[in-house]
Scaffold this motif. Structure first.
Motif, PDB file in Angstrom:
ATOM      1  N   UNK A  78       0.842  -1.204   0.000  1.00  0.00           N
ATOM      2  CA  UNK A  78       0.000   0.000   0.000  1.00  0.00           C
ATOM      3  C   UNK A  78       0.875   1.252   0.000  1.00  0.00           C
ATOM      4  N   UNK A  79       1.921   1.264   0.827  1.00  0.00           N
ATOM      5  CA  UNK A  79       2.816   2.428   0.854  1.00  0.00           C
ATOM      6  C   UNK A  79       3.535   2.619  -0.472  1.00  0.00           C
ATOM      7  N   UNK A  80       3.845   1.528  -1.133  1.00  0.00           N
ATOM      8  CA  UNK A  80       4.554   1.596  -2.405  1.00  0.00           C
ATOM      9  C   UNK A  80       3.640   2.064  -3.541  1.00  0.00           C
ATOM     10  N   UNK A  81       2.400   1.594  -3.559  1.00  0.00           N
ATOM     11  CA  UNK A  81       1.515   1.848  -4.691  1.00  0.00           C
ATOM     12  C   UNK A  81       0.558   3.015  -4.489  1.00  0.00           C
ATOM     13  N   UNK A  82       0.354   3.454  -3.259  1.00  0.00           N
ATOM     14  CA  UNK A  82      -0.617   4.515  -3.005  1.00  0.00           C
ATOM     15  C   UNK A  82      -0.283   5.832  -3.711  1.00  0.00           C
ATOM     16  N   UNK A  83       0.974   6.260  -3.803  1.00  0.00           N
ATOM     17  CA  UNK A  83       1.240   7.502  -4.556  1.00  0.00           C
ATOM     18  C   UNK A  83       0.832   7.413  -6.030  1.00  0.00           C
ATOM     19  N   UNK A  84       0.978   6.252  -6.622  1.00  0.00           N
ATOM     20  CA  UNK A  84       0.592   6.076  -8.025  1.00  0.00           C
ATOM     21  C   UNK A  84      -0.930   6.006  -8.130  1.00  0.00           C
ATOM     22  N   UNK A  85      -1.540   5.202  -7.277  1.00  0.00           N
ATOM     23  CA  UNK A  85      -2.996   5.043  -7.319  1.00  0.00           C
ATOM     24  C   UNK A  85      -3.722   6.348  -7.007  1.00  0.00           C
ATOM     25  N   UNK A  86      -3.202   7.153  -6.086  1.00  0.00           N
ATOM     26  CA  UNK A  86      -3.900   8.382  -5.710  1.00  0.00           C
ATOM     27  C   UNK A  86      -3.950   9.364  -6.871  1.00  0.00           C
ATOM     28  N   UNK A  87      -2.899   9.408  -7.695  1.00  0.00           N
ATOM     29  CA  UNK A  87      -2.921  10.289  -8.868  1.00  0.00           C
ATOM     30  C   UNK A  87      -3.939   9.811  -9.894  1.00  0.00           C
ATOM     31  N   UNK A  88      -4.046   8.506 -10.050  1.00  0.00           N
ATOM     32  CA  UNK A  88      -5.022   7.960 -10.996  1.00  0.00           C
ATOM     33  C   UNK A  88      -6.434   8.151 -10.464  1.00  0.00           C
ATOM     34  N   UNK A  91      -7.507  10.511  -8.649  1.00  0.00           N
ATOM     35  CA  UNK A  91      -7.898  11.918  -8.743  1.00  0.00           C
ATOM     36  C   UNK A  91      -8.509  12.227 -10.104  1.00  0.00           C
ATOM     37  N   UNK A  92      -8.120  11.488 -11.130  1.00  0.00           N
ATOM     38  CA  UNK A  92      -8.627  11.719 -12.478  1.00  0.00           C
ATOM     39  C   UNK A  92      -9.909  10.924 -12.738  1.00  0.00           C
ATOM     40  N   UNK A  93      -9.993   9.724 -12.170  1.00  0.00           N
ATOM     41  CA  UNK A  93     -11.140   8.845 -12.417  1.00  0.00           C
ATOM     42  C   UNK A  93     -12.385   9.347 -11.697  1.00  0.00           C
ATOM     43  N   UNK A  94     -13.563   9.066 -12.249  1.00  0.00           N
ATOM     44  CA  UNK A  94     -14.795   9.406 -11.518  1.00  0.00           C
ATOM     45  C   UNK A  94     -14.954   8.500 -10.296  1.00  0.00           C
ATOM     46  N   UNK A  95     -15.687   8.985  -9.321  1.00  0.00           N
ATOM     47  CA  UNK A  95     -15.896   8.237  -8.085  1.00  0.00           C
ATOM     48  C   UNK A  95     -16.823   7.046  -8.350  1.00  0.00           C
ATOM     49  N   UNK A  96     -16.310   5.846  -8.146  1.00  0.00           N
ATOM     50  CA  UNK A  96     -17.111   4.632  -8.301  1.00  0.00           C
ATOM     51  C   UNK A  96     -17.058   3.870  -6.982  1.00  0.00           C
ATOM     52  N   UNK A  97     -18.074   4.036  -6.133  1.00  0.00           N
ATOM     53  CA  UNK A  97     -18.033   3.371  -4.829  1.00  0.00           C
ATOM     54  C   UNK A  97     -18.047   1.849  -4.966  1.00  0.00           C
ATOM     55  N   UNK A  98     -17.172   1.221  -4.231  1.00  0.00           N
ATOM     56  CA  UNK A  98     -17.104  -0.234  -4.223  1.00  0.00           C
ATOM     57  C   UNK A  98     -16.288  -0.829  -5.352  1.00  0.00           C
ATOM     58  N   UNK A  99     -15.805  -0.001  -6.263  1.00  0.00           N
ATOM     59  CA  UNK A  99     -15.041  -0.494  -7.402  1.00  0.00           C
ATOM     60  C   UNK A  99     -13.835   0.413  -7.614  1.00  0.00           C
ATOM     61  N   UNK A 100     -12.661  -0.136  -7.430  1.00  0.00           N
ATOM     62  CA  UNK A 100     -11.428   0.628  -7.587  1.00  0.00           C
ATOM     63  C   UNK A 100     -10.810   0.276  -8.936  1.00  0.00           C
ATOM     64  N   UNK A 101     -10.838   1.230  -9.838  1.00  0.00           N
ATOM     65  CA  UNK A 101     -10.305   1.005 -11.177  1.00  0.00           C
ATOM     66  C   UNK A 101      -8.864   1.468 -11.330  1.00  0.00           C
ATOM     67  N   UNK A 102      -8.278   2.037 -10.298  1.00  0.00           N
ATOM     68  CA  UNK A 102      -6.912   2.554 -10.384  1.00  0.00           C
ATOM     69  C   UNK A 102      -5.889   1.462 -10.727  1.00  0.00           C
ATOM     70  N   UNK A 103      -5.933   0.272 -10.102  1.00  0.00           N
ATOM     71  CA  UNK A 103      -4.952  -0.748 -10.494  1.00  0.00           C
ATOM     72  C   UNK A 103      -5.082  -1.169 -11.954  1.00  0.00           C
ATOM     73  N   UNK A 104      -6.297  -1.226 -12.463  1.00  0.00           N
ATOM     74  CA  UNK A 104      -6.503  -1.590 -13.861  1.00  0.00           C
ATOM     75  C   UNK A 104      -5.910  -0.537 -14.786  1.00  0.00           C
ATOM     76  N   UNK A 105      -6.132   0.720 -14.494  1.00  0.00           N
ATOM     77  CA  UNK A 105      -5.611   1.803 -15.325  1.00  0.00           C
ATOM     78  C   UNK A 105      -4.088   1.818 -15.289  1.00  0.00           C
TER      79      UNK A 105
END
Length: 95
Positions: A49-59, A61-75
């Motif tokens: 989580x500490x390693x990937x959170x800086x990357x995921x948080x930037x993604x 911020x751009x993606x629309x809010x989808x509750x229950x579904x995290x698309x950041x790892x896919x992107x």
């Protein structure tokens, strides 16, 4: 110059595997196959989580809010595959 591209491809492969491990661990934790009360599992999980959170948080911020579904790892995985294709296709033009 070829070795620089090979090193870049290796770094992209390592990043891909780290993200895939994070995805699989999140599934195993959610389905209660792995337990975060085990110290080794917790250390690996929070390290990822500490390693990937800086990357995921930037993604995120751009993606629309989808509750229950995290698309950041896919992107991020799609971006890694796209970078790998670009690097691989341009590797021989610089030789």
């Amino acid at each position: 110059m070829t070795s620089v591209f090979q090193i870049l491809l290796m770094i992209l492969d390592i990043a891909k595997w780290i993200i895939l491990i994070h995805i699989i661990m999140s599934w195993l934790i959610n389905f209660q196959v792995l337990n975060l009360r085990q110290s080794l599992v917790a250390q690996i999980w929070y390290g990822l989580i500490r390693l990937l959170d800086p990357i995921y948080s930037r993604v995120r911020a751009v993606l629309p809010n989808t509750p229950g579904l995290d698309l950041a790892p896919l992107i991020v995985l799609l971006a890694i595959y796209a970078l790998r294709i670009v690097v691989y296709n341009n590797m021989y033009s610089f030789s």
